[in-house]
Each structure stands twice: as structure tokens, then as C-alpha cells.
Design an enzyme around this catalytic site. Structure first.
Site, short mmCIF file in Angstrom:
data_model
loop_
_atom_site.label_atom_id
_atom_site.label_comp_id
_atom_site.label_asym_id
_atom_site.label_seq_id
_atom_site.Cartn_x
_atom_site.Cartn_y
_atom_site.Cartn_z
N TYR A 25 3.78 6.56 9.90
CA TYR A 25 2.92 5.44 9.53
C TYR A 25 3.73 4.30 8.91
O TYR A 25 3.51 3.12 9.22
CB TYR A 25 1.84 5.90 8.56
CG TYR A 25 0.69 4.93 8.43
CD1 TYR A 25 -0.50 5.11 9.15
CD2 TYR A 25 0.76 3.80 7.60
CE1 TYR A 25 -1.55 4.22 9.06
CE2 TYR A 25 -0.29 2.91 7.49
CZ TYR A 25 -1.44 3.12 8.23
OH TYR A 25 -2.47 2.22 8.13
N PRO A 71 -4.84 0.48 18.54
CA PRO A 71 -4.59 -0.09 17.21
C PRO A 71 -4.60 0.93 16.07
O PRO A 71 -4.23 0.58 14.95
CB PRO A 71 -5.71 -1.11 17.05
CG PRO A 71 -6.80 -0.64 17.97
CD PRO A 71 -6.10 0.00 19.12
N LYS A 73 0.55 -0.12 15.07
CA LYS A 73 1.92 -0.09 15.55
C LYS A 73 2.28 -1.22 16.51
O LYS A 73 3.44 -1.36 16.89
CB LYS A 73 2.19 1.26 16.24
CG LYS A 73 2.20 2.43 15.29
CD LYS A 73 3.30 2.27 14.26
CE LYS A 73 3.13 3.21 13.10
NZ LYS A 73 3.82 2.74 11.90
N HIS A 112 0.84 -1.18 0.00
CA HIS A 112 0.00 0.00 0.00
C HIS A 112 0.89 1.24 0.00
O HIS A 112 1.72 1.43 0.89
CB HIS A 112 -0.91 0.02 1.23
CG HIS A 112 -2.12 -0.84 1.08
ND1 HIS A 112 -3.26 -0.69 1.85
CD2 HIS A 112 -2.40 -1.85 0.22
CE1 HIS A 112 -4.17 -1.58 1.48
NE2 HIS A 112 -3.67 -2.29 0.49
N TYR A 150 -9.54 5.49 7.09
CA TYR A 150 -9.73 5.89 8.49
C TYR A 150 -10.78 6.99 8.49
O TYR A 150 -10.60 8.03 7.85
CB TYR A 150 -8.43 6.40 9.10
CG TYR A 150 -7.37 5.34 9.30
CD1 TYR A 150 -7.26 4.66 10.51
CD2 TYR A 150 -6.46 5.03 8.28
CE1 TYR A 150 -6.29 3.69 10.70
CE2 TYR A 150 -5.49 4.07 8.47
CZ TYR A 150 -5.40 3.40 9.67
OH TYR A 150 -4.44 2.44 9.86
#
Length: 389
Positions: free
Chosen positions: A384, A292, A296, A72, A200
Site C-alpha cells: 500500500y 482504483p 496505484k 496517513h 475500505y
């Protein structure tokens, strides 16, 4: 038994450490309180950083993740019907890999078994003895018999509820914790993902996450009350609520189906210091927990494994204890940065029960700033995809 490194916990961090040590000829024994089948049925996150992928390759278990995983290059953030993309490769030249934690664990089990790695399942009453001496031991019960495993070092990879952290005297360790006033209701379904990248979502009704395991297996989450139970939510109620929390275009093409797993996870941030006592070293959830948001947990455990593996390798190959002596310091420096990111991202995307209208407006302003500011996007992308070890 006798071994060089006793590893408590047969999850991905313990197995990864064991396999990495094996590549250097360093012996280990893995003790796991559950069965192998139980460990492999745990449903966990599935976003892997490049650092973890590199460790898997070094351990000789990287072939399948690159063949079957999904790289991704970015992720999507939405608020209301607005949505924008954070481009990872533009800001970092690195993607993340979507590949289930269960599959990571499966690959590691196969590798350890192929090399006759010593794995002991269904152990109970584990006790670490003499961690602050030069001759530590791990005592445990298996098949009704008490056993003793003598070793040079102990790696505590046994999770938040394990014995390893509790072995460090309370007078010597300090715990830091934040408990969030909500949980995540997660559903796994054999349906195509609503989008090829993660979404998200911050909505007036609460947070939602659209994720996946592969092209035909989707993982979805919605923010829920702490006192909710999975059985309180029918599949239809879940899908209806998810649609309300994501942009209309995505809601219209959401494919629903029967859930094959449904669970609720509470959210907390937790760190214990130090991560070492004598010859006992804590890894992963034994030392720290992250919410979550941002995926991580496993990745931060992998960075612990990197620092511990490097320190053990230096001791056995070079006679240099500097890596082990500085293990806690180095691991915690990175842990706190990932804790900060997970806290920030959770605060940004969730609705808090006591949130005022002012705080909500500030939250939206921060999302808008992230949407329009390249420097803010770069900072998020760097965190990220994973900070360097």
C-alpha cells in the site's frame, strides 16, 4: 521545433518527467490534446506514495504537498459492522500522503511555466514517425497548422486512449486485460470526512470507500452496476446507500451535503508489453491500468517516470544507454507487482455478481486472516505504501 525529449501528454506523469529533465538541463516539449483548464478539472485519486513524493521533491515541487497534504499512518478495513486498522508505520516506517492528483498537476504546471517550459495545448492528429529509427519525430496539428517536432526520444504519457501505445506494431506487443463486472460511483462533496483515515468497506450490498481531499472536502465511492449512470443516482440515494455499506458508528456521524462532482468509473486491469519500441517509451496509463482500489494508478506512473528519467539522465550525462535498454524490463517488473496488489485488494473488498456462497465465505475468511495475522498486515502495508523502485 527541435527538442531532446518529446513528451506526449500533459498530465502529471508527462509534466513530472519534463520537470525532472529540466533539473538536469535536458530539454523537452510537452504536447497536450486538451486545454490546461480541462486537465486541471479532472477529478482523480489523491493517495501518494513516498516514491512519488521523493520525485516531486527532486523536481522542485515538493514544498506545497508537505505543507498542505495529510500524512496517513494507516487505513481502516470494514466488513459488516466490524472494522480494523492496518498500521503502515508499524510495518514499514512510511506513511502515505493524501493530496489530490489535481493539486500535483497544478504544482507541476506552475513549475514548468516558471521555467519557461514548452507546453503546447490543444494538439490533434498526433502521429509518431520513425520511432524505430535514430531520428524520431512527432507530427501534430495545432491552430489548424501541421507541425513537426524532431527529437531524440519520445515519451508516451498520453493515457489509455492515446496514440503512443497504438504506435507499437500489434505484431510486437501483447496486451493483458481483465475487465471487472462493476464500476465505482464517486461523489465529491464539501463536507468533513467521516474519519481522518480512509475506510475500505466490504458489505453485503457491495464495496464502499470513504476518502478525502482535505478537512472540508470529502470523496466517497460505492460499487455500482456497469450500466448505471450518474444521473440515475440522486444525492440522497447515494448517501443512503453509503450509510448501508459502512459500519453503524461511522454511518451515524456521516455528514452529507450537495455533490459538487459525480461520476462513474469502470474498473479494469490492463498491461501492455513491451513498454518500449525503439526510441518510444510508454509511461503510466499508456502502458497499464489498475482498478482504483489501493490508489496505484498515479503512483505506478511515477515509478515509470523514475525509470525513464534515470535512463535518459544516464544517456545524456554519462553516455550510458543501459538504463534505457532495460527500461521496459525494470518498469514491468514493478508494474506487475502493483497489478497483483490492486487485483487482490479489489477481489477482497468487492462483491461479484456471480459470487457463490462458498466464495463469499472464503472472502470473509481472508479478511479475518488479515485482521488477525501480523505478517499478512505487513505484506499489505508494504504494498500500500509503495514497493521500492
Amino acid at each position: 521545433m527541435r527538442t531532446q525529449v518529446a513528451i506526449i501528454g500533459g498530465g502529471p506523469s508527462g509534466l513530472l518527467l519534463s520537470q525532472l529533465l529540466h533539473t538536469r538541463g535536458i530539454d523537452s516539449v510537452v504536447l497536450e490534446r486538451q486545454t490546461k483548464a480541462y486537465v486541471l478539472q479532472r477529478i482523480r485519486a489523491g493517495v501518494l506514495e513516498q516514491g512519488l513524493l521523493d520525485l516531486m521533491t527532486e523536481a522542485g515541487v515538493g514544498e506545497r504537498v508537505y505543507r498542505e497534504g495529510f500524512a496517513h499512518d494507516g487505513t481502516l478495513l470494514s466488513y459488516g459492522d466490524e472494522m480494523f486498522r492496518i498500521d503502515f508505520t508499524e510495518h514499514t516506517d512510511k506513511p502515505v500522503m493524501v493530496y489530490g492528483q489535481t493539486e500535483v498537476t497544478r504544482d507541476l504546471y506552475e513549475a514548468r511555466e516558471a521555467t519557461d517550459g514548452r507546453l503546447v495545448f490543444q494538439v490533434s492528429d498526433v502521429e509518431i514517425v520513425g520511432a524505430d529509427t535514430d531520428s524520431p519525430k512527432v507530427q501534430y496539428t495545432v491552430d489548424g497548422a501541421r507541425q513537426t517536432l524532431a527529437c531524440d526520444y519520445v515519451a508516451g504519457c498520453d493515457g489509455f486512449h492515446g496514440v503512443s501505445r497504438k504506435t507499437i506494431p500489434e505484431t510486437l506487443r501483447k496486451d493483458y486485460e481483465k475487465v471487472y463486472p462493476f464500476g465505482w460511483l464517486g461523489v465529491l462533496s464539501r463536507t468533513p470526512p467521516v474519519h481522518h483515515e480512509l475506510i475500505y468497506a466490504n458489505s453485503e450490498r457491495g464495496f464502499a470507500l470513504c476518502s478525502m481531499r482535505n478537512e472540508a472536502l470529502s470523496r466517497y465511492y460505492i460499487q455500482c452496476r456497469l450500466d448505471d449512470r450518474p444521473e440515475d443516482w440522486s444525492d440522497q440515494a447515494f448517501w443512503d446507500e453509503l450509510r448501508r455499506r459502512i459500519p453503524g458508528e461511522q454511518a451515524a456521524r456521516l455528514v452529507t451535503g450537495p455533490s459538487i462532482e459525480k461520476s462513474i468509473a469502470p474498473l479494469r486491469s490492463f498491461v501492455t508489453e513491451p513498454m518500449r519500441w525503439g526510441r518510444l517509451f510508454l509511461c503510466g496509463d499508456a502502458a497499464h491500468i489498475v482498478p482504483p482500489t489501493g490508489a496505484k494508478g498515479l503512483n505506478t506512473a511515477a515509478s515509470d517516470v523514475h525509470y525513464l528519467y534515470t535512463g535518459l539522465r544516464q544517456v545524456y550525462e554519462e553516455g550510458d544507454a543501459e538504463g534505457l535498454d532495460r527500461y521496459s524490463e525494470r518498469a514491468l517488473a514493478r508494474v506487475w507487482k502493483t497489478e497483483r496488489f490492486s487485483w487482490w485488494f479489489s477481489t477482497l473488498m468487492h462483491r461479484f455478481p456471480d459470487q457463490t456462497e462458498f466464495e463469499y465465505k472464503i472472502q470473509l475468511a481472508e479478511i479475518e486472516f488479515l485482521r488477525t495475522n501480523k505478517a499478512a498486515q505487513a505484506a499489505m502495508a508494504q504494498n500500500y505504501v509503495g514497493l521500492p523502485y
